[in-house]
Design a protein around this motif. Structure first.
Motif, short mmCIF file in Angstrom:
data_model
loop_
_atom_site.label_atom_id
_atom_site.label_comp_id
_atom_site.label_asym_id
_atom_site.label_seq_id
_atom_site.Cartn_x
_atom_site.Cartn_y
_atom_site.Cartn_z
N ARG A 157 -0.97 7.38 3.80
CA ARG A 157 -0.37 7.57 2.69
C ARG A 157 0.18 6.77 1.94
NH1 ARG A 157 4.94 11.63 2.94
NH2 ARG A 157 6.36 9.70 3.56
N ALA A 158 0.58 5.94 2.27
CA ALA A 158 1.26 4.72 1.75
C ALA A 158 0.04 3.61 1.00
CB ALA A 158 2.26 4.12 2.41
N PHE A 159 -0.88 3.54 1.68
CA PHE A 159 -1.94 2.64 1.19
C PHE A 159 -3.32 3.82 1.24
CE2 PHE A 159 -5.26 -0.60 1.46
CZ PHE A 159 -4.47 -1.65 0.84
N PRO A 160 -3.82 4.30 0.10
CA PRO A 160 -4.89 4.92 0.07
C PRO A 160 -6.13 4.43 0.45
CG PRO A 160 -3.51 5.02 -2.03
CD PRO A 160 -2.94 3.79 -1.22
N GLN A 161 -6.41 3.20 0.42
CA GLN A 161 -7.59 2.79 0.90
C GLN A 161 -7.74 2.24 2.12
OE1 GLN A 161 -7.85 0.37 -3.26
NE2 GLN A 161 -10.15 0.49 -2.69
N LEU A 162 -6.70 2.60 3.02
CA LEU A 162 -6.62 2.12 4.35
C LEU A 162 -7.74 2.31 5.03
CD1 LEU A 162 -4.97 0.60 6.63
CD2 LEU A 162 -3.88 2.78 7.02
N ASP A 163 -8.22 3.28 5.23
CA ASP A 163 -9.61 3.62 6.03
C ASP A 163 -10.87 2.99 5.41
OD1 ASP A 163 -8.36 5.56 7.34
OD2 ASP A 163 -8.89 7.21 6.45
N CYS A 164 -10.88 2.59 4.17
CA CYS A 164 -11.99 2.02 3.67
C CYS A 164 -11.64 0.33 4.06
CB CYS A 164 -11.85 1.95 2.35
SG CYS A 164 -13.29 1.26 1.55
N ALA A 165 -10.56 -0.08 4.04
CA ALA A 165 -10.33 -1.56 4.35
C ALA A 165 -10.63 -1.98 5.97
CB ALA A 165 -8.74 -1.76 4.19
N VAL A 166 -10.27 -0.63 6.78
CA VAL A 166 -10.54 -1.00 8.06
C VAL A 166 -12.07 -0.99 8.34
CG1 VAL A 166 -10.20 -0.09 10.19
CG2 VAL A 166 -8.27 -0.13 8.84
N ARG A 167 -12.77 -0.24 7.85
CA ARG A 167 -14.23 -0.10 7.71
C ARG A 167 -14.65 -1.25 7.43
NH1 ARG A 167 -15.39 3.81 4.20
NH2 ARG A 167 -14.26 5.32 5.48
N CYS A 168 -14.08 -1.87 6.23
CA CYS A 168 -14.88 -3.15 5.68
C CYS A 168 -14.31 -4.33 6.52
CB CYS A 168 -14.42 -3.10 4.08
SG CYS A 168 -15.29 -2.16 3.24
N LYS A 169 -13.36 -4.29 7.55
CA LYS A 169 -12.93 -5.39 8.25
C LYS A 169 -11.95 -6.27 7.59
CE LYS A 169 -17.36 -5.62 11.08
NZ LYS A 169 -18.39 -6.25 11.49
N LEU A 170 -11.06 -5.58 6.92
CA LEU A 170 -10.06 -6.44 5.89
C LEU A 170 -8.54 -6.00 6.54
CD1 LEU A 170 -11.55 -5.45 2.40
CD2 LEU A 170 -11.41 -7.68 3.51
N HIS A 171 -8.06 -6.97 6.80
CA HIS A 171 -6.46 -6.99 7.49
C HIS A 171 -5.50 -7.59 6.70
CE1 HIS A 171 -8.35 -5.17 11.09
NE2 HIS A 171 -9.29 -5.82 11.13
N GLY A 172 -5.38 -8.76 6.56
CA GLY A 172 -4.63 -9.51 5.77
C GLY A 172 -4.47 -8.91 4.32
N TYR A 173 -3.29 -8.71 3.93
CA TYR A 173 -3.06 -8.07 2.45
C TYR A 173 -1.79 -8.90 1.55
CZ TYR A 173 -2.29 -4.75 -1.29
OH TYR A 173 -2.53 -4.21 -2.43
N LEU A 174 -2.17 -9.09 0.40
CA LEU A 174 -1.21 -9.67 -0.37
C LEU A 174 -1.22 -9.02 -1.83
CD1 LEU A 174 1.26 -11.80 -1.27
CD2 LEU A 174 -0.75 -13.62 -1.75
N ALA A 175 -0.21 -8.58 -2.55
CA ALA A 175 -0.38 -8.30 -3.81
C ALA A 175 0.88 -9.08 -4.63
CB ALA A 175 -0.10 -6.75 -4.12
N LEU A 176 0.44 -9.68 -5.74
CA LEU A 176 1.31 -10.63 -6.60
C LEU A 176 1.45 -10.38 -8.11
CD1 LEU A 176 0.02 -14.15 -5.73
CD2 LEU A 176 2.26 -13.02 -4.94
N PRO A 177 2.55 -9.94 -8.47
CA PRO A 177 2.80 -9.47 -9.87
C PRO A 177 2.40 -10.56 -10.81
CG PRO A 177 4.93 -9.81 -8.86
CD PRO A 177 3.94 -9.77 -7.69
#
Length: 544
Positions: A157-177
């Protein structure tokens, strides 16, 4: 190039330099440069404020696209996209529709995640419980970065695209203002996703920040020193005085370099094991849940052969209680090591830099500013370890001249792994000082025989030497760590514990013996029994 209805511009691969070994981005081309006619048309339709806002947003998007074209990454499976604030009705939302993005390789997975992102928008103008916000909304509203080595550390619930990210083989994450320096406002969030579970985003953050700066945009810098920003005149005077102290001591004793360390501020957030926590500015998992130190202005380099070491120090975090500076901070006292190149990299990350610059002997001492209530550690490297106590005397004299500072305890210096040729000052009956280097000296040999190998200390009290040990005291759920000379006895130890925990009632100290029994310390003799094999003392404090 067209891919899933996206138009991407092929990157230009450099033929020389380190960048040719890295991955550039295929960048979207759906952002047009702002034109004056766009602004004029908007004025006819709506208010001048709306026109200026639209013009500004398009200008920011064009700058971000230019930045993306200059970025290079360590792997191919990478997606970078910009989220911009946009009013939808009366509410402000973050959206990535019509905003620039780039991919390291235009494959189905990255394009699918990008397509999914365009169907998301995040509200950023109302208060929500933290767990109900997306990382993008938190970053925009706080103005602080957020990152994780693995997206699965997030709750769904804290990352709405989590399932999509895992399906797309994405793991490392960074968000910069991203900020506009002219206004100081956050103008959007730059989001980075990679397939690897990166333990360190320092390279990416530093690289992105450099390219943003070229386009007159900013983002929090990696390894921001805690004292780099001088907010008021009092703080500036404080730092100027520290610089003066460093310079006098280095010039008086021909020291190659001296530096200032401070506890790193909480400058980002990280997600680990489903929990969102504050983090320092290192963007490295080795700093997670740890109190870290970073170098700060001021520093003083007298021997320019040590300049590379200073630069490396600016890009390094030290864990509290690690290395010489960390031990001085944790004990709020002083620490000396005759050869820091004997440390392993875990204990002292700068060990290789010290070897390259031929820096060995190091003395560090805690410094507290009374007026500003700021804590520092002063870090000195010596060319000759035999003169450490002469240097300490000079330091004490210069700090005493200023009423602004209080120096940590230097009467008992914790010595880390001292070799046989360590020398100390002694004062004879006539009051004159001399240097002792003969290891056959009875007093010197005696103290070396009785000092534990990892937590030794020397004390300058006429012809006497005393041993200080590392004391760890637990009271309720709080822990204090400091060095304490055993010769001072139980009464003074209790006073020190009471002062650190701000206790006014009587207290008792206990330790756990080899049979796992809790033993009360009743007299000075019991202190020796509380010492463990490592030369430290682990105590439990109880009131009453």
């Amino acid at each position: 190039m067209m891919r899933n209805e996206f138009v991407l511009e092929q990157p230009t691969v450099p033929v020389s330099g380190d960048s040719r070994y890295l991955t550039p981005l295929w960048v979207s081309v759906n952002v047009e440069e702002p034109r004056q006619s766009d602004s004029s048309q908007s004025v006819a339709i709506g208010s001048e404020l709306q026109a200026n806002s639209l013009y500004h947003q398009v200008s920011i998007s064009c700058k971000i696209r230019a930045v993306l074209k200059l970025l290079y990454f360590r792997e191919q499976h990478v997606l970078v996209q910009f989220w911009s604030p946009l009013f939808v009705g009366k509410h402000l939302r973050l959206t990535t529709i019509d905003q620039p993005f780039g991919v390291g390789v235009a494959n189905e997975e990255l394009c699918f995640y990008r397509k999914d992102s365009e169907h998301k928008a995040f509200l950023v103008d109302t208060d929500h419980a933290e767990e109900d916000l997306s990382p993008l909304a938190r970053v925009f509203m706080r103005g602080l970065p957020e990152w994780t080595s693995d997206l699965t550390n997030y709750k769904t619930r804290a990352f709405p695209q989590l399932d999509c990210a895992v399906r797309c083989k994405l793991h490392g994450y960074l968000a910069l203002p991203v900020f506009d320096p002219a206004t100081g406002f956050c103008v959007g969030v730059l989001e980075l996703l990679v397939s690897s579970k990166l333990k360190d985003f320092a390279y990416e953050v530093k690289h992105i920040q450099q390219e943003l700066k070229i386009r007159n945009l900013t983002s929090p810098q990696v390894f921001d020193g805690p004292a780099l920003n001088v907010f008021n005149k009092h703080r500036k005077n404080e730092l100027d005085e520290i610089y003066g102290i460093l310079k006098v001591v280095c010039d008086s004793h021909n020291l190659p370099i001296a530096q200032t360390w401070m506890v790193s501020p909480s400058a980002s957030y990280f997600v680990h094991e489903k929990v969102l926590e504050k983090s320092c500015s290192s963007f490295n998992t080795r700093c997670l849940r740890k109190v870290c130190m970073s170098t700060a202005i001021p520093f003083y380099v007298r021997d320019f052969r040590a300049w590379p070491f200073m630069l490396a120090s600016k890009n390094c975090h030290l864990e509290m209680s690690r290395g010489v500076a960390g031990r001085a901070l944790s004990s709020r006292g002083s620490c000396f090591c005759v050869d820091v190149t004997r440390f392993d990299e875990e204990e002292y990350p700068l060990v290789h830099n010290a070897r390259m610059c031929r820096l060995t002997s190091c003395f560090a001492v805690f410094l507290h500013c009374v007026e500003g209530n700021n804590d520092y550690v002063l870090d000195f490297f010596l060319n000759d370890s035999r003169h450490v106590l002469n240097m300490v005397q000079t330091l004490k004299h210069n700090v005493k001249v200023s009423s602004r500072f209080e120096l940590g305890d230097t009467s008992s210096i914790e010595v880390v792994d001292p070799p046989a040729y360590l020398s100390v000052n002694r004062t004879d009956s006539s009051g004159s000082e001399s240097i002792v280097t003969d290891t056959s000296d009875p007093d010197y040999a005696d103290v070396m025989d009785h000092c534990p190998s990892t937590n030794d200390s020397i004390e300058e009290v006429s012809d006497n030497f005393t041993i200080a040990v590392m004391v760890n005291v637990t009271f309720n759920m709080f822990v204090e760590q400091f060095t304490f000379p055993l010769v001072h006895g139980l009464s003074k130890l209790k006073n020190e514990v009471a002062k650190r925990f701000k206790l006014e009632n009587r207290l008792r100290l206990k330790y756990i013996d080899d049979d796992n029994d809790l033993i009360l310390i009743c007299c000075d003799e019991d202190l020796k029994s509380a010492l463990d094999a490592s030369g430290s003392m682990n105590l439990i404090c109880l009131e009453g």
